[in-house]
Scaffold this motif. Sequence first.
Motif, mmCIF file in Angstrom:
data_model
loop_
_atom_site.group_PDB
_atom_site.id
_atom_site.type_symbol
_atom_site.label_atom_id
_atom_site.label_comp_id
_atom_site.label_asym_id
_atom_site.label_seq_id
_atom_site.Cartn_x
_atom_site.Cartn_y
_atom_site.Cartn_z
ATOM 1 N N LEU A 159 -35.559 31.114 -5.882
ATOM 2 C CA LEU A 159 -35.639 30.038 -6.875
ATOM 3 C C LEU A 159 -35.458 30.443 -8.274
ATOM 4 C CD1 LEU A 159 -38.836 28.633 -4.983
ATOM 5 C CD2 LEU A 159 -36.212 27.538 -5.080
ATOM 6 N N GLU A 160 -35.964 31.426 -8.683
ATOM 7 C CA GLU A 160 -36.065 31.846 -10.344
ATOM 8 C C GLU A 160 -34.470 32.283 -10.370
ATOM 9 O OE1 GLU A 160 -40.598 32.975 -11.191
ATOM 10 O OE2 GLU A 160 -39.365 34.607 -10.532
ATOM 11 N N ARG A 161 -33.906 33.252 -9.551
ATOM 12 C CA ARG A 161 -32.682 33.555 -9.983
ATOM 13 C C ARG A 161 -31.837 32.504 -10.130
ATOM 14 N NH1 ARG A 161 -30.870 39.443 -7.612
ATOM 15 N NH2 ARG A 161 -32.549 40.433 -8.145
ATOM 16 N N ALA A 162 -32.029 31.432 -9.436
ATOM 17 C CA ALA A 162 -31.274 30.005 -9.454
ATOM 18 C C ALA A 162 -31.543 29.287 -10.768
ATOM 19 C CB ALA A 162 -31.506 29.156 -8.119
ATOM 20 N N GLY A 163 -32.418 29.882 -11.480
ATOM 21 C CA GLY A 163 -32.691 29.021 -12.551
ATOM 22 C C GLY A 163 -33.724 28.125 -12.482
ATOM 23 N N LEU A 164 -34.510 28.137 -11.620
ATOM 24 C CA LEU A 164 -35.471 27.139 -11.490
ATOM 25 C C LEU A 164 -36.820 27.621 -11.758
ATOM 26 C CD1 LEU A 164 -34.108 26.327 -7.779
ATOM 27 C CD2 LEU A 164 -34.418 25.044 -9.689
ATOM 28 N N PRO A 165 -37.606 26.690 -12.520
ATOM 29 C CA PRO A 165 -38.748 27.107 -13.276
ATOM 30 C C PRO A 165 -40.019 27.075 -12.439
ATOM 31 C CG PRO A 165 -38.479 24.895 -13.516
ATOM 32 C CD PRO A 165 -37.320 25.475 -12.608
ATOM 33 N N VAL A 166 -40.394 28.257 -11.650
ATOM 34 C CA VAL A 166 -41.523 28.283 -10.653
ATOM 35 C C VAL A 166 -42.730 28.612 -11.584
ATOM 36 C CG1 VAL A 166 -42.734 29.871 -8.703
ATOM 37 C CG2 VAL A 166 -40.231 29.257 -8.805
ATOM 38 N N SER A 167 -43.750 28.047 -11.270
ATOM 39 C CA SER A 167 -45.002 28.132 -12.166
ATOM 40 C C SER A 167 -45.550 29.608 -11.658
ATOM 41 C CB SER A 167 -45.964 26.977 -11.822
ATOM 42 O OG SER A 167 -47.226 27.195 -12.454
ATOM 43 N N HIS A 168 -46.311 30.142 -12.634
ATOM 44 C CA HIS A 168 -47.109 31.129 -12.482
ATOM 45 C C HIS A 168 -48.528 31.160 -13.115
ATOM 46 C CE1 HIS A 168 -43.723 33.631 -10.746
ATOM 47 N NE2 HIS A 168 -43.025 33.101 -11.562
ATOM 48 N N GLU A 169 -48.939 30.062 -13.214
ATOM 49 C CA GLU A 169 -50.150 29.712 -13.773
ATOM 50 C C GLU A 169 -51.437 30.184 -13.091
ATOM 51 O OE1 GLU A 169 -52.771 25.727 -15.083
ATOM 52 O OE2 GLU A 169 -50.940 25.526 -14.419
ATOM 53 N N HIS A 170 -51.129 30.423 -11.798
ATOM 54 C CA HIS A 170 -52.405 30.906 -10.925
ATOM 55 C C HIS A 170 -51.837 31.863 -10.051
ATOM 56 C CE1 HIS A 170 -54.973 27.502 -11.935
ATOM 57 N NE2 HIS A 170 -53.784 26.877 -11.659
ATOM 58 N N GLY A 171 -52.553 32.819 -9.496
ATOM 59 C CA GLY A 171 -52.126 33.926 -8.523
ATOM 60 C C GLY A 171 -52.030 33.213 -7.154
ATOM 61 N N PHE A 172 -51.200 33.909 -6.393
ATOM 62 C CA PHE A 172 -51.085 33.178 -4.978
ATOM 63 C C PHE A 172 -52.241 33.602 -3.642
ATOM 64 C CE2 PHE A 172 -48.986 33.192 -0.694
ATOM 65 C CZ PHE A 172 -48.851 31.849 -0.606
ATOM 66 N N ILE A 173 -53.031 32.476 -3.477
ATOM 67 C CA ILE A 173 -54.070 32.759 -2.384
ATOM 68 C C ILE A 173 -53.648 31.673 -1.582
ATOM 69 C CG2 ILE A 173 -56.421 32.440 -2.189
ATOM 70 C CD1 ILE A 173 -57.029 32.899 -4.914
ATOM 71 N N PRO A 174 -53.061 31.987 -0.455
ATOM 72 C CA PRO A 174 -52.705 31.102 0.749
ATOM 73 C C PRO A 174 -53.980 30.136 1.041
ATOM 74 C CG PRO A 174 -52.034 33.405 1.059
ATOM 75 C CD PRO A 174 -53.122 33.688 -0.149
ATOM 76 N N HIS A 175 -53.510 29.097 1.268
ATOM 77 C CA HIS A 175 -54.466 28.084 1.548
ATOM 78 C C HIS A 175 -53.951 26.668 1.895
ATOM 79 C CE1 HIS A 175 -54.136 27.188 -2.689
ATOM 80 N NE2 HIS A 175 -54.588 25.760 -2.470
ATOM 81 N N ILE A 176 -54.844 25.830 2.415
ATOM 82 C CA ILE A 176 -54.454 24.493 2.786
ATOM 83 C C ILE A 176 -55.723 23.708 2.347
ATOM 84 C CG2 ILE A 176 -53.951 22.900 4.532
ATOM 85 C CD1 ILE A 176 -52.851 24.960 6.232
ATOM 86 N N THR A 177 -55.343 22.926 1.339
ATOM 87 C CA THR A 177 -56.541 22.244 0.757
ATOM 88 C C THR A 177 -57.011 20.989 1.788
ATOM 89 O OG1 THR A 177 -55.767 22.433 -1.460
ATOM 90 C CG2 THR A 177 -57.350 20.600 -1.197
#
Length: 186
Positions: free
Chosen positions: A126-144
């Motif tokens: 996604l980032e190599r394609a110029g898309l703005p992926v958020s990095h505001e939080h670390g990745f904790i795999p979950h389902i809310t």
Amino acid sequence: DIARRWEAVSLQHSVKAEAFQAGEDGVMVAVFPTRAQARALAVEGGEKPADLHLTLAYLGKADDLTPEQTRRLYEVVSAFAVLAGPLKARINGRAEFNPKEKAPPVVALVDSPSLPDWRARLVEALERAGLPVSHEHGFIPHITLRYGGGFESAPDVPEMEFEFGSVVVAASGKRAPPSMLSTTVE
């Protein structure tokens, strides 16, 4: 390398950018449990079973993406789905995030040894394609499962195995048709 090969892949599962509904809501790439698994995970007073998902990447507000970025988003996700293969995971307990918030989320934790690298490849593409992926939080795999109501009152979540067979772009509360994960390039 997925990011360099995505243009060469047959995009049989691609979605037209016109399907994207701009609005105030955010844009995400996610995987969803099956209907039966979602019903088993749903808790009283929580998210609807159809809305339960594991966010892989958040791309900000829908209105902030250009039409060109929207087109590339669908192309990258479709190509990733063809190249990445299915993702096996399991529910491994529950947790509460940000307990001091007014309505802290209660979540089902998702465990998969392959998930961190699998997701990292998607984010890189996604980032190599110029898309703005958020990095505001670390990745904790979950389902809310729900917002508020307290962790103690949330029922235990069933331990269950998953095989996510598709990856989905969702924006402004609407989902594009899923891109099916495959182990072969067709």
